[in-house]
Design an enzyme around this catalytic site. Sequence first.
Site, PDB file in Angstrom:
ATOM      1  N   LYS A 167       0.852  -1.194   0.000  1.00  0.00           N
ATOM      2  CA  LYS A 167       0.000   0.000   0.000  1.00  0.00           C
ATOM      3  C   LYS A 167       0.886   1.241   0.000  1.00  0.00           C
ATOM      4  O   LYS A 167       1.957   1.256   0.605  1.00  0.00           O
ATOM      5  CB  LYS A 167      -0.930  -0.012   1.212  1.00  0.00           C
ATOM      6  CG  LYS A 167      -1.861  -1.216   1.242  1.00  0.00           C
ATOM      7  CD  LYS A 167      -2.864  -1.144   2.372  1.00  0.00           C
ATOM      8  CE  LYS A 167      -2.214  -1.104   3.740  1.00  0.00           C
ATOM      9  NZ  LYS A 167      -1.372  -2.278   4.008  1.00  0.00           N
ATOM     10  N   HIS A 178      -5.847   4.680   8.572  1.00  0.00           N
ATOM     11  CA  HIS A 178      -4.959   4.767   9.728  1.00  0.00           C
ATOM     12  C   HIS A 178      -5.478   5.732  10.776  1.00  0.00           C
ATOM     13  O   HIS A 178      -4.708   6.315  11.537  1.00  0.00           O
ATOM     14  CB  HIS A 178      -3.546   5.166   9.285  1.00  0.00           C
ATOM     15  CG  HIS A 178      -2.898   4.146   8.406  1.00  0.00           C
ATOM     16  ND1 HIS A 178      -2.772   4.311   7.047  1.00  0.00           N
ATOM     17  CD2 HIS A 178      -2.366   2.938   8.692  1.00  0.00           C
ATOM     18  CE1 HIS A 178      -2.184   3.238   6.537  1.00  0.00           C
ATOM     19  NE2 HIS A 178      -1.917   2.394   7.517  1.00  0.00           N
ATOM     20  N   GLY A 234     -47.736 -16.662  25.047  1.00  0.00           N
ATOM     21  CA  GLY A 234     -46.410 -16.324  25.557  1.00  0.00           C
ATOM     22  C   GLY A 234     -45.929 -17.142  26.727  1.00  0.00           C
ATOM     23  O   GLY A 234     -44.743 -17.094  27.072  1.00  0.00           O
ATOM     24  N   THR A 278     -45.071  -8.913  33.364  1.00  0.00           N
ATOM     25  CA  THR A 278     -45.420  -8.708  31.962  1.00  0.00           C
ATOM     26  C   THR A 278     -46.714  -7.907  31.904  1.00  0.00           C
ATOM     27  O   THR A 278     -47.274  -7.515  32.940  1.00  0.00           O
ATOM     28  CB  THR A 278     -45.632 -10.044  31.223  1.00  0.00           C
ATOM     29  OG1 THR A 278     -46.832 -10.659  31.709  1.00  0.00           O
ATOM     30  CG2 THR A 278     -44.450 -10.988  31.429  1.00  0.00           C
TER      31      THR A 278
END
Length: 559
Positions: free
Chosen positions: A106, A220, A474, A482
Amino acid sequence: MKKLINDPRNVVREMLEGQVDLNVGQALLDDENVIVRAGLPEPADRPVAVLSGGGSGHEPAHAGYVGDGMLTAAIAGDVFTSPSVDAVLSAIRAAAGPRGAVLIVKNYTGDRLNFGLAAELATTEGIPTRVVIVADDVALRNTVAPQFRRGIAGTVLVHKIAGAAAAAGATLDEVTAEAQAAAAALATMGVALGACTVPSVGKPTFSLGENEMELGLGIHGEPGVRRGPLLPADAIVDAIIEVLLTEKSPEPGTHWALLVNGLGATPPMELAVVARHALSTLRAQGLIIDRVWSGNFMTALDMPGCSLTLLPVDAKRLEYLDAVTDAPAWPGRGQAAPRKAVAAAQATPTAATPAPGPLATALRALALGVAEALEHNEAHLADLDSRAGDGDLGASMVRGAAAIRALPEGDWATPESALIALSGALRRAIAGSSGPFYAVALLRAARELIAPVPDAAAWSRAFSKAVTSIGELGGAKVGDRTMLDALQPAADTFAAGVEQGEGLASAWGKAVAAAEAGAESTINMRPRLGRAAYLGDRALGAPDAGASAVLVWMRALQS
């Protein structure tokens, strides 16, 4: 700074040890931070070696691409720091033979110097070594000359092409030529939504406002070419593609590969959103996208953001991109195809909408009152839900309110038709568990309300059966923290009032009071079901969000 590391001084070596522990096809040099392909033949029998590397922090680059058909070795420097000449030279000696080596580098000064000098030393030792520089960052097109641009994510495609050419038996000159041609044809540009944190520094590399982004960044941790206001994903993609297309000036009908690269902290969800618009935009320009990949290929530690890379392809380049490799980080062929849509199966037609009954106007008015109450309490419900869940209940209830408002007038003809329509609307609109719970409750209640004007007993049965259906679906019961902690005492109280001959309004008022008491009881109730159960005692101190939502619509019906 919170990171899963031990000592920042040892993080690179420990990372590489983990890398080879996880991949049987890789080995680690004992005296350098170099990963080589395991089980290489004797030097005289080795094909051209392809090596790459640079500073660490770009994982899975570069070690993730070491494997048959891709890189022969990868050299890792400290985080964002070029490896030493000796490390690169050790890698060449360990990976290459008389047929030579190609170093894919690179375009950063430290990398060019250290890899370049190592190539000279290796060539002197009898291992002919070439260097191919990748400078694909077109965000710098108006800032520096092309030969000074940075090398970023497109480098991974050069790894693949060069590695496949070497595996096919190409000579050193041929591998070098393929790599150079690919590097010259690449165009990449990135965007950052935030900075990254280098382990040894312990703080972000730059400061970026909540509503700002950096366009044209490197890998970077450095800032981008320009800073601007944060834009929606599609607008960001448009800005990047405009630069890519300006750089490459592609003709309609030409063939391309697209790489959508995450910078470390961008989830697959967001990368898929980016990929979708990039593909549609490029195709709208008349380009043929033969290959597309999306994921983390070359990152900048924990930076949020992405980059897009375009590479023109022909039959030979596609053959190299498609060639088999066992490099652990390469995702496969990445074949692109037009978006496919399959028509959904249609539901069985329902009966014709009944004529409006005597309760139609009142039913719609009550439902609109519920919608208004849900919208008014969005922030309250979101706050309660965030204490024990993901905080989306308020938004879900607002979507439910919008669905209620959108129902056509004909749906309010009778109590039965209204509840069936509400069930479908809320099922589609409300996310999470609340949607199915309310949908099944409304369906179960509708079965008890067949008469155009149901009597009090029918309304009582409907409410009780609706509540029972939620528990059945459920698996919750009173005491589990709940919505049932509000619903069940409300249903029991309502049923008792109706049975004693109270009017609906009076019985409902008592039911609301019972629901309030039930919701209040959840403040010190340890959750036993649902996401809140994972928090244990940390969920105490506030009422359950689902039970509180019940209070919102019950009070709205009362008024």
